[in-house]
Every structure is written in C-alpha cells, then in structure tokens.
Design a protein around this motif. Structure first.
Motif, PDB file in Angstrom:
ATOM      1  N   GLY A   5       0.798  -1.216   0.000  1.00 17.28           N
ATOM      2  CA  GLY A   5       0.000   0.000   0.000  1.00 17.28           C
ATOM      3  C   GLY A   5       0.830   1.263   0.000  1.00 17.28           C
ATOM      4  N   GLY A   6       0.130   2.401  -0.094  1.00 20.62           N
ATOM      5  CA  GLY A   6       0.794   3.692  -0.105  1.00 20.62           C
ATOM      6  C   GLY A   6       0.977   4.255   1.288  1.00 20.62           C
ATOM      7  N   LYS A   7       1.485   5.489   1.334  1.00 23.09           N
ATOM      8  CA  LYS A   7       1.723   6.172   2.606  1.00 23.09           C
ATOM      9  C   LYS A   7       0.949   7.486   2.597  1.00 23.09           C
ATOM     10  CE  LYS A   7       5.187   8.798   3.578  1.00 23.09           C
ATOM     11  NZ  LYS A   7       6.515   9.394   3.852  1.00 23.09           N
ATOM     12  N   LYS A   8      -0.038   7.604   3.478  1.00 26.27           N
ATOM     13  CA  LYS A   8      -0.798   8.844   3.579  1.00 26.27           C
ATOM     14  C   LYS A   8       0.109   9.950   4.096  1.00 26.27           C
ATOM     15  CE  LYS A   8      -5.259   6.584   4.482  1.00 26.27           C
ATOM     16  NZ  LYS A   8      -6.392   6.471   5.433  1.00 26.27           N
ATOM     17  N   ASP A   9       0.080  11.080   3.408  1.00 28.25           N
ATOM     18  CA  ASP A   9       0.988  12.164   3.770  1.00 28.25           C
ATOM     19  C   ASP A   9       0.533  13.435   3.064  1.00 28.25           C
ATOM     20  OD1 ASP A   9       3.094  13.553   4.824  1.00 28.25           O
ATOM     21  OD2 ASP A   9       4.667  12.335   3.909  1.00 28.25           O
ATOM     22  N   ASP A  10       1.088  14.577   3.499  1.00 21.01           N
ATOM     23  CA  ASP A  10       0.928  15.799   2.715  1.00 21.01           C
ATOM     24  C   ASP A  10       1.643  15.601   1.383  1.00 21.01           C
ATOM     25  OD1 ASP A  10      -0.242  16.879   5.020  1.00 21.01           O
ATOM     26  OD2 ASP A  10       1.688  17.649   5.731  1.00 21.01           O
ATOM     27  N   ILE A  11       1.076  16.146   0.322  1.00 22.00           N
ATOM     28  CA  ILE A  11       1.645  15.972  -1.019  1.00 22.00           C
ATOM     29  C   ILE A  11       1.823  17.339  -1.662  1.00 22.00           C
ATOM     30  CG2 ILE A  11       1.329  14.950  -3.310  1.00 22.00           C
ATOM     31  CD1 ILE A  11      -0.526  12.881  -1.974  1.00 22.00           C
ATOM     32  N   THR A  12       3.034  17.626  -2.101  1.00 25.03           N
ATOM     33  CA  THR A  12       3.324  18.861  -2.824  1.00 25.03           C
ATOM     34  C   THR A  12       4.052  18.516  -4.115  1.00 25.03           C
ATOM     35  OG1 THR A  12       3.496  20.134  -0.775  1.00 25.03           O
ATOM     36  CG2 THR A  12       4.480  21.091  -2.748  1.00 25.03           C
ATOM     37  N   VAL A  13       3.583  19.088  -5.209  1.00 24.19           N
ATOM     38  CA  VAL A  13       4.179  18.852  -6.527  1.00 24.19           C
ATOM     39  C   VAL A  13       4.411  20.197  -7.202  1.00 24.19           C
ATOM     40  CG1 VAL A  13       3.941  17.710  -8.759  1.00 24.19           C
ATOM     41  CG2 VAL A  13       2.919  16.669  -6.724  1.00 24.19           C
ATOM     42  N   LEU A  14       5.596  20.379  -7.749  1.00 28.96           N
ATOM     43  CA  LEU A  14       5.928  21.582  -8.502  1.00 28.96           C
ATOM     44  C   LEU A  14       6.532  21.145  -9.830  1.00 28.96           C
ATOM     45  CD1 LEU A  14       7.591  24.749  -6.996  1.00 28.96           C
ATOM     46  CD2 LEU A  14       7.979  24.063  -9.353  1.00 28.96           C
ATOM     47  N   VAL A  15       5.968  21.612 -10.931  1.00 30.11           N
ATOM     48  CA  VAL A  15       6.418  21.234 -12.272  1.00 30.11           C
ATOM     49  C   VAL A  15       6.902  22.476 -13.005  1.00 30.11           C
ATOM     50  CG1 VAL A  15       5.734  20.284 -14.511  1.00 30.11           C
ATOM     51  CG2 VAL A  15       4.867  19.254 -12.396  1.00 30.11           C
ATOM     52  N   ALA A  16       8.078  22.389 -13.616  1.00 28.85           N
ATOM     53  CA  ALA A  16       8.644  23.487 -14.401  1.00 28.85           C
ATOM     54  C   ALA A  16       9.018  22.954 -15.778  1.00 28.85           C
ATOM     55  CB  ALA A  16       9.866  24.073 -13.704  1.00 28.85           C
ATOM     56  N   HIS A  17       8.396  23.506 -16.806  1.00 25.08           N
ATOM     57  CA  HIS A  17       8.657  23.097 -18.188  1.00 25.08           C
ATOM     58  C   HIS A  17       9.570  24.134 -18.835  1.00 25.08           C
ATOM     59  CE1 HIS A  17       6.917  21.777 -22.357  1.00 25.08           C
ATOM     60  NE2 HIS A  17       8.157  21.372 -22.159  1.00 25.08           N
ATOM     61  N   ILE A  18      10.757  23.707 -19.257  1.00 25.79           N
ATOM     62  CA  ILE A  18      11.740  24.611 -19.853  1.00 25.79           C
ATOM     63  C   ILE A  18      11.454  24.745 -21.347  1.00 25.79           C
ATOM     64  CG2 ILE A  18      14.187  25.126 -20.082  1.00 25.79           C
ATOM     65  CD1 ILE A  18      13.199  24.854 -17.207  1.00 25.79           C
ATOM     66  N   GLN A  19      11.352  25.997 -21.817  1.00 26.51           N
ATOM     67  CA  GLN A  19      11.042  26.257 -23.221  1.00 26.51           C
ATOM     68  C   GLN A  19      11.943  27.371 -23.744  1.00 26.51           C
ATOM     69  OE1 GLN A  19       6.942  27.387 -22.733  1.00 26.51           O
ATOM     70  NE2 GLN A  19       6.175  25.290 -22.879  1.00 26.51           N
ATOM     71  N   TYR A  20      11.992  27.505 -25.068  1.00 22.24           N
ATOM     72  CA  TYR A  20      12.707  28.626 -25.665  1.00 22.24           C
ATOM     73  C   TYR A  20      11.885  29.901 -25.508  1.00 22.24           C
ATOM     74  CZ  TYR A  20      16.359  25.854 -27.933  1.00 22.24           C
ATOM     75  OH  TYR A  20      17.436  25.049 -28.178  1.00 22.24           O
ATOM     76  N   ALA A  21      12.560  30.995 -25.178  1.00 20.31           N
ATOM     77  CA  ALA A  21      11.897  32.294 -25.105  1.00 20.31           C
ATOM     78  C   ALA A  21      11.968  32.986 -26.460  1.00 20.31           C
ATOM     79  CB  ALA A  21      12.563  33.163 -24.043  1.00 20.31           C
ATOM     80  N   THR A  22      11.024  33.850 -26.718  1.00 22.07           N
ATOM     81  CA  THR A  22      11.002  34.646 -27.944  1.00 22.07           C
ATOM     82  C   THR A  22      11.178  36.119 -27.581  1.00 22.07           C
ATOM     83  OG1 THR A  22       8.608  34.985 -27.902  1.00 22.07           O
ATOM     84  CG2 THR A  22       9.424  32.975 -28.970  1.00 22.07           C
TER      85      THR A  22
END
Length: 566
Positions: free
Chosen positions: A477-494
């Motif tokens: 089984g899993g582990k009940k806990d606080d969950i925080t997710v941060l996603v950063a997608h790197i792209q070319y700037a214009t």
C-alpha cells in the motif's frame, strides 16, 4: 567456485565455498587455469601452466602442489590490490547480491573477482564500507577503469538495487585511486530509475583530467520557464480541520508542506519545497509554521537577487532561527538561470526533484537526474530545525546541471516520491506534454496519482517496497501524507517574451541608465539573440565594446524580471 581452462577427470563435486583439492587431468598442455574459492575474492592457486599430468591416481596433494610450483617457477609474483567498496547512505542503497569486480590498467585487465559474498553476510549494507584484497596475476600499471557487475539475487528481487558510492583501490605501490560512482546499479527499490537499469557499470578514476566535464555555455537562444505547483494535505488533517490547503501564485502550503516559486533579477527563477515534521505536534509545536516561514524567506532572498542557492537556504534558516520559530523541516531549493541554461540546487532531506528530458546519447525521454533521499535512517530524513540534533544548511547536497529547452523539472515532497515511482512520473509527464497540457495540469495530474496511491492499501509503491527491505517484513500500500508537486517546463523564449519586462524595467529607471554597463550588456545580449532591437525598447548610443559582454551586471539599477509563469 570457478575453473578457468578446460580440465577433465574430476573425481569430486565442485561446491560453492569449498576449496577443491582433488585430482584433475588437464586436457591440453600449456593451458592456463586457476581455481577460485567461492567465498574468497582471491584465487586459490594463481594461474599456472599445466603439463600433461594424470592426477587421477593415488597421488598426494603435496605432489600436485610441487608439480605446479615447478612449472610456474618462472612466473612473476602476484600483485596485491586492496579495494574498498563504499555503499551510499540513501534509502534502498543496500543489496543482498554480491558483485563482480574487474580492474583494467595500462598493462591489461585482471581476472574477475567476486566480492560481497562473505560466509556470514552477503551483499552490501546501506552506508557500509567493505575491504578486500585481490591477488592479481601481474602489475596492471596505471589503473584506467573498473568494471562492476552486480550478480543476480539468489532469492528475490526485493532489495537488489545497489547505490554504489565509490570504490577506492590501493595498488602495489601504495598509491590510492578513487573511482566515484554515486549512482544506482540496477533498479532502486524506492522507484528510482536515474541510474542504468543494467547491472553493469564502468567506473573512471576521478584523477582523469582528459575526460569531458559538464560544459556551461551561453545559450544561442534564451529560455523561459512555465511553472506551476499544488499542495494537498493529509486527508485526516482535512477532516480534523488543521490541514487546509492554500495555493497562491507564488507560494502555497498544505498541512506541514510549503512551497514557493518566483522570479528574480538577471533571468533567475527560484522554487523550493519544505516538508515540516508532523511529530512536533505531539509537543504542541506546529512544524507547518517552520516550513512556511522557511519558504517565505527563501522567496524574498530570490526576489532580492541572491544568485547563490546555498546562501538562499542559509538566509532562510537564519531568519527562522532568529524569529524563534520551533520545529523542523526538510528543504529543497532550486535556482534556474534562464540566460545560461543552468540549474543549481541545495537539498536537505527526502524532498527533491528530478529532470526529465532527452540527451544526444538517448533521444528517448528519460530521467536525466534525480536527487537521492538524505536520511540518517529509514524514515528519519535530514532536516533543518531549532533543536541541537538538526542538520545545518551546510550539510545540503549541492548540484549544478545544464538545462535545455524541452526539459521538465518535477519537484516534490516525500508525499509524491514515496507514492509514485519514477517510471510512472515519466510516463504521466510524457503523456501530458504530448497532449499539449500546461505545467499546471501536469502538476495536478501527478498530485492526483500520488493521492490515489497513498490511500490504496494494495498499491505497489516505492515506500512499501523500501519499507519491506528496511524492516524485513511484507508491507503493501501507499503512505498517507501531505503531497506537494511543482512542475517546471523549460522552453525557448522569444523576443515577445522579453519586450514587456524590458520596457517595464526601462520605464522604472532614470534615463541615464540607458548608457549604463548593465543596460548595454543586456541590450547586446538581446541583439545577439534576436538580431534586432525590441519594439518600444530604447537602444544604447553606439555599439557596446565586446569586453562589456563579459562584465557582470552591476547592481546600480534594478534588473528586469525575465519571463516565467509561476
């Protein structure tokens, strides 16, 4: 036991761990062979040249040894190499499987030696250091590499992953050479696939200066970051009314978890995650206050222009200590330099991040990097705190890595990485990117997968596999806990991404800054990237000298906050 060469006439059974001292007939004159004892990494008899001897009769072992000694009297004496195998101190690092080690030097390679198969204890324990003596047929000269191959586990695959930190070899001349690894050989039980899935690895000595190092170069086109985060508390905290989640543009928290994501000057984007230790509540202390203040102070340090990731963590820890806030928390902070494509991180504890993307050698999306958990023991991570047993920021694991457009950074507390294996994170991110989803949708999707696994009593999670190994019991089984997710997608700037921030920056400064070194430097960078001036952005008078492109940007004027979407 291993027998090298082709021999017949064996009158006994070869058993693991037993020294063979019986009769043997060599089929070919001049064939080299050696008898290896299973529980000893040294050859029982060093390689020798066997004659046509019929040893099936009642001949004493002493006579055999004398005959062998006569034929090998001209052979050089063996060279003794002492090796120390160091296993990392991270979750799931140990293994019950032995390994095969082969040394390679200027004069050739050694035989294969089995290590980690002692009679009383097999494999390599987490944080252990084991020493062996290898009797090699000849002096190998300057060592070039070590080939390490993990043997197949004898009973179960559980605990087979091995986090090898390094191997140190002391040669016959007494000189020690370190062969760093600091990565996984095989698949980690905690769900990490950052190392090769293959059970083999070639290690290169750290003294080798002719090997290419990581190169950081100015980008031909700047980067931008599309970032988003989400935090959800432990479900029981929600029912108890003590864990309501708050998710804002730059910061947020849920339970004892907290995060920040903001932009600073000079193209720096900063983000971080802190996971407060819930057990402090038993003493009447809310560790959530500790983690929230830690992240708030780190956010301020980034926005004020602090470019050193360790100093950001030190400033945050000092502020929390000065405020008298009690509790403790893990802490992971990442700074992304979008102008040069660099990532710098400082990590204390079992929160962390992974980088997903492609490389020239592997065009298929894969895990390019993953921070290992920092734990004193299973379930007891490194942590910043007010108490004397807390770990200082100086103990943080520091990392510097290059970034390219297309990379995806996934940060998370242990609520994510304990409940979702790396291969699942990779497949989920790849599916969302292919569908054209933004970072916010990816973060929400990963959070949902982690939450569903955490409340599933039958789910196969990294935590249950690691707990099974750590406690020598079956855990599911899993582990009940606080969950925080941060996603950063790197792209070319214009150029359109830069026009607004630069115009705003120029409008907030006095006109004299149009000729400052800072503005000349930045305008020259824009001209190099996009080939012409941006609409509505003043150009400096005259072309800047080439030397100005190498000067650091002075702090006399505020620098523009470059594009990001935290």
């Amino acid at each position: 036991m291993a027998l090298r060469g082709f021999c017949t006439g064996l009158k006994t059974t070869l058993r693991r761990g037993r020294a063979f001292r019986g009769p043997v007939t060599s089929a070919f004159s001049g064939t080299e062979f050696a008898l290896l004892q299973g529980h000893n990494p040294q050859p029982l008899l060093r390689p020798c040249c066997a004659r046509q001897l019929d040893l099936t009769g009642p001949v004493s072992f002493a006579a055999h040894a004398q005959a062998l000694a006569e034929t090998s009297a001209s052979d050089p004496a063996p060279s003794v190499y002492r090796i120390e195998v160091v296993t990392g101190d991270v979750r799931g690092a140990g293994t019950q499987a032995p390994a095969i080690v082969t040394l390679y030097g200027e004069s050739g390679g050694s035989s294969d030696y089995v290590v980690g198969n002692e009679q009383d204890e097999n494999g390599f324990e987490r944080g252990s250091s084991k020493k062996y003596e290898l009797s090699v047929e000849k002096d190998l000269g300057v060592l070039k590499r070590i080939h390490v191959e993990q043997c197949e586990p004898s009973v179960t695959d559980t605990g087979s992953g091995w986090f090898l930190d390094k191997i140190e070899v002391t040669g016959p001349d007494g000189q020690a050479v370190v062969f760093p690894c600091h990565s996984w050989i095989g698949k980690n039980d905690a769900g990490d696939i950052s190392g090769p899935v293959s059970n083999q690895r070639n290690l290169i000595p750290c003294e080798r200066l002719d090997l290419p190092a990581i190169q950081f170069q100015d980008l031909e086109q700047p980067l931008k970051v599309q970032a988003s985060a989400i935090a959800v508390p432990h479900p029981e905290k929600v029912h108890g009314g003590i864990g309501k989640a708050v998710n804002k543009k730059k910061t947020g928290w849920g339970g004892e978890d907290a995060y920040f994501c903001t932009t600073g000057p000079h193209g720096i984007l900063g983000m971080g995650i802190a996971d407060g230790v819930y057990q402090w509540r038993e003493k009447g202390i809310d560790a959530g206050e500790f983690s929230r203040l830690l992240m708030h102070t780190a956010l301020e340090a980034v926005e004020e222009g602090q470019p050193d990731v360790l100093k950001v963590m030190q400033a945050a820890a000092s502020r929390v200590t000065a405020a008298g806030t009690q509790g403790s928390s893990t802490c992971c902070i990442v700074l992304i330099d979008t102008l040069h494509g660099r990532l710098a991180s400082a990590n204390v504890g079992d929160s962390g991040f992974m980088i997903l993307g492609v490389t020239n050698n592997n065009p298929k999306p894969h895990v390019k990097f993953r921070t290992p958990q920092q734990e004193h023991q299973f379930g007891c991570p490194y942590q910043l705190g007010h108490h004397q047993a807390a770990d200082p920021p100086e103990d943080a694991m520091l990392t510097a890595l290059p970034l390219i457009a297309g990379d995806v950074i996934v940060m998370g507390s242990d609520g994510l990485f304990d409940n979702v294996a790396d291969e699942t994170i990779l497949s989920e991110v790849q599916a969302q990117i292919t569908a054209g989803k933004r970072a916010s949708i990816i973060a929400q999707r990963l959070c949902a997968v982690a939450f569903n696994n955490s409340v599933d009593k039958d789910a196969l999670t990294p935590y249950c596999v690691a707990a099974t190994e750590a406690f020598d019991m079956v855990y599911s089984g899993g582990k009940k806990d606080d969950i925080t997710v941060l996603v950063a997608h790197i792209q070319y700037a214009t150029k359109d991404d830069f026009a607004g921030p630069v115009r705003q920056w120029f409008g907030a400064t006095k006109k004299r800054y149009i000729r400052s070194k800072q503005y000349v430097h930045f305008a020259a960078q824009l001209a190099r990237w996009f080939g012409k001036a941006l609409v509505g952005v003043p150009s400096p008078f005259g072309a800047p000298p080439p030397s100005l492109l190498l000067l650091p940007q002075p702090a006399s004027a505020p620098a523009p906050h470059l594009p990001s979407e935290c």
